[in-house]
Design an enzyme around this catalytic site. Structure first.
Site, PDB file in Angstrom:
ATOM      1  N   ARG A 161       0.885  -1.186   0.000  1.00  0.00           N
ATOM      2  CA  ARG A 161       0.000   0.000   0.000  1.00  0.00           C
ATOM      3  C   ARG A 161       0.907   1.215   0.000  1.00  0.00           C
ATOM      4  NH1 ARG A 161      -5.261   1.468   3.637  1.00  0.00           N
ATOM      5  NH2 ARG A 161      -6.075  -0.077   2.174  1.00  0.00           N
ATOM      6  N   HIS A 179      -7.694   0.530  -6.062  1.00  0.00           N
ATOM      7  CA  HIS A 179      -7.876  -0.290  -4.849  1.00  0.00           C
ATOM      8  C   HIS A 179      -8.581  -1.603  -5.262  1.00  0.00           C
ATOM      9  CE1 HIS A 179      -8.024  -1.356  -0.770  1.00  0.00           C
ATOM     10  NE2 HIS A 179      -8.855  -0.470  -0.283  1.00  0.00           N
ATOM     11  N   GLN A 230     -10.379  -4.140  -2.727  1.00  0.00           N
ATOM     12  CA  GLN A 230     -11.627  -3.634  -2.149  1.00  0.00           C
ATOM     13  C   GLN A 230     -12.816  -3.921  -3.067  1.00  0.00           C
ATOM     14  OE1 GLN A 230     -12.260  -1.781   0.877  1.00  0.00           O
ATOM     15  NE2 GLN A 230     -14.330  -2.297   0.239  1.00  0.00           N
ATOM     16  N   ASP A 266     -17.459   6.825  -0.669  1.00  0.00           N
ATOM     17  CA  ASP A 266     -16.132   6.752  -0.052  1.00  0.00           C
ATOM     18  C   ASP A 266     -15.798   8.151   0.458  1.00  0.00           C
ATOM     19  OD1 ASP A 266     -13.525   6.051   0.693  1.00  0.00           O
ATOM     20  OD2 ASP A 266     -12.725   6.205  -1.350  1.00  0.00           O
ATOM     21  N   CYS A 312     -16.482   1.604   1.502  1.00  0.00           N
ATOM     22  CA  CYS A 312     -15.278   0.793   1.720  1.00  0.00           C
ATOM     23  C   CYS A 312     -14.738   0.976   3.143  1.00  0.00           C
ATOM     24  CB  CYS A 312     -14.218   1.133   0.683  1.00  0.00           C
ATOM     25  SG  CYS A 312     -13.740   2.865   0.696  1.00  0.00           S
ATOM     26  N   ARG A 329     -13.789  -8.777   3.355  1.00  0.00           N
ATOM     27  CA  ARG A 329     -12.405  -8.530   2.934  1.00  0.00           C
ATOM     28  C   ARG A 329     -11.530  -9.731   3.280  1.00  0.00           C
ATOM     29  NH1 ARG A 329     -10.384  -3.316   2.277  1.00  0.00           N
ATOM     30  NH2 ARG A 329      -8.786  -4.479   1.180  1.00  0.00           N
TER      31      ARG A 329
HETATM   32  N1   CP Z   1     -11.243  -0.136   3.011  1.00  0.00           N
HETATM   33  C1   CP Z   1      -9.951  -0.177   3.368  1.00  0.00           C
HETATM   34  O1   CP Z   1      -9.070  -0.412   2.558  1.00  0.00           O
HETATM   35  O2   CP Z   1      -9.729   0.036   4.683  1.00  0.00           O
HETATM   36  P1   CP Z   1      -8.295   0.244   5.362  1.00  0.00           P
HETATM   37  O3   CP Z   1      -7.772   1.566   4.892  1.00  0.00           O
HETATM   38  O4   CP Z   1      -8.599   0.240   6.839  1.00  0.00           O
HETATM   39  O5   CP Z   1      -7.393  -0.884   4.964  1.00  0.00           O
HETATM   40  N1  NVA Z   2     -10.095   6.624  -1.117  1.00  0.00           N
HETATM   41  C1  NVA Z   2      -9.673   6.234   0.203  1.00  0.00           C
HETATM   42  C2  NVA Z   2      -9.887   4.762   0.406  1.00  0.00           C
HETATM   43  C3  NVA Z   2      -9.522   4.263   1.781  1.00  0.00           C
HETATM   44  C4  NVA Z   2      -9.701   2.782   1.911  1.00  0.00           C
HETATM   45  C5  NVA Z   2      -8.212   6.608   0.395  1.00  0.00           C
HETATM   46  O1  NVA Z   2      -7.415   6.421  -0.527  1.00  0.00           O
HETATM   47  O2  NVA Z   2      -7.868   7.108   1.465  1.00  0.00           O
END
Ligand code: CP
Ligand code: NVA
Length: 314
Positions: free
Chosen positions: A103, A130, A133, A225, A265, A293
């Site tokens: 990530r 993502h 997700q 989101d 999400c 998940r």
């Molecule tokens: N939805 C999601 O990816 O959550 P986190 O940022 O907690 O991993």
């Molecule tokens: N769009 C959000 C998703 C978090 C899971 C971000 O990138 O912070």
């Protein structure tokens, strides 16, 4: 040849179909107390440069449930953070580990890691995509509705990494997706072009606009989101202003089908992109979505690390 999951176009419609079936079977086995240690002896590295609650814990616990060993790494403590190249890091990790989850901010970095590594690399969120997700989200919709046939998903809010993965996922699977974002916060034009191109072959109906009510009209799923993604904190005030009118609240949900699902999400910001009443109300499936998940991650790991599992869960 090794496979990676860097964006949903790395998968075919049939492969996504397998992932959805395998997720259902893995969830069922877990609920029945049937162990599935298919990755015994394998190790998974997980590099996080951004915060995570769900993705990190679901991959870590998922790897343990598969009998494997997760190694969680804070990106800031790696030598990569002090100038060791992505390529050298990829070579080293390929000698210790069986797969890598990452990530980070730049999609290019994940692509470079995947090119340089001889082990599968999984995108656990970049500024651009993502994918893990959206696989869970699509699984959750199929689980709740029994089928994906004719499903209309309304995505309300920021044209961000989650939107981009929704665009690709819908296009590949032939779903109907209506995206409503404020002007200036539309999804990336290149991703939209790719999605529209794929949609021509799959029969997906993809609509983009700036009217949340029109997008929500007749929808089976209302999805939102955060307005302020990780890395955008400096834009917070401007974004809150621009997204006025894009809250998924009771009035917006009333435009959708009576039995519509509300998804997010997470993490959520009650009173911003979603009202507290909707988030905690009867149409919300956000907790099941988050639970799923865990099982989707296991299906992804099996798909990439143990191709033989495709017969096991066919
Ligand atoms: N939805 C999601 O990816 O959550 P986190 O940022 O907690 O991993
Ligand atoms: N769009 C959000 C998703 C978090 C899971 C971000 O990138 O912070």
């Amino acid at each position: 040849m090794k496979r990676d999951l860097l964006r949903l176009t790395d998968l075919t419609r049939e492969e996504i179909g397998w992932l959805l079936r395998a997720t259902a079977r893995l969830k069922e086995e877990r609920k029945k107390g049937i162990a599935h240690p298919h990755l015994a002896g394998k190790s998974l590295g997980m590099i996080f440069y951004k915060s995570s609650t769900r993705t990190r814990v679901s991959f870590e616990v998922g790897m343990v449930q598969l009998g494997g060993h997760p190694v969680v790494l804070d990106g800031r403590q790696l030598q990569m953070n002090r100038g060791e190249t992505v390529g050298d890091t990829a070579k080293i990790f390929s000698r210790y580990l069986d797969a890598l989850v990452i990530r980070t901010y730049a999609q290019d970095e994940v692509e470079e890691l995947a090119r340089e590594a001889s082990i599968p690399v999984i995108n656990a969120l970049t500024d651009m995509y993502h994918p893990c997700q959206i696989l869970t989200d699509i699984f959750t919709i199929a689980e709740k509705r029994g089928s994906l046939d004719g499903v209309k998903v309304a995505y309300i809010g920021d044209g961000n990494n989650v939107t981009h993965s929704w665009l690709l996922g819908s296009a590949i699977l032939g779903l109907n997706l209506a995206v409503a974002t404020p002007t200036g916060y539309e999804p990336d034009a290149g991703v939209v072009d790719t999605a529209l191109g794929i949609a021509r072959g799959s029969g997906a109906k993809i609509e983009l606009g700036n009217d949340p009510a029109a997008a929500a009209s007749g929808a089976d799923v209302i999805y939102t989101d955060t307005w302020i993604s990780m890395g955008q904190d400096e834009e917070a005030a401007a974004r809150r202003k621009a997204f006025h009118g894009y809250c998924v609240d009771e009035a917006l949900v009333a435009r959708a089908k009576k039995d519509a699902l509300v998804m997010h999400c997470l993490p959520a910001h009650r009173g911003e992109e979603i009202s507290a009443g909707v988030m905690d109300g009867p149409r919300s499936v956000v907790w099941d979505e988050a639970e799923n998940r865990l099982h989707t991650q296991k299906a992804i790991l099996l798909f990439l690390l143990r191709p033989g599992a495709r017969e096991l869960y066919s």
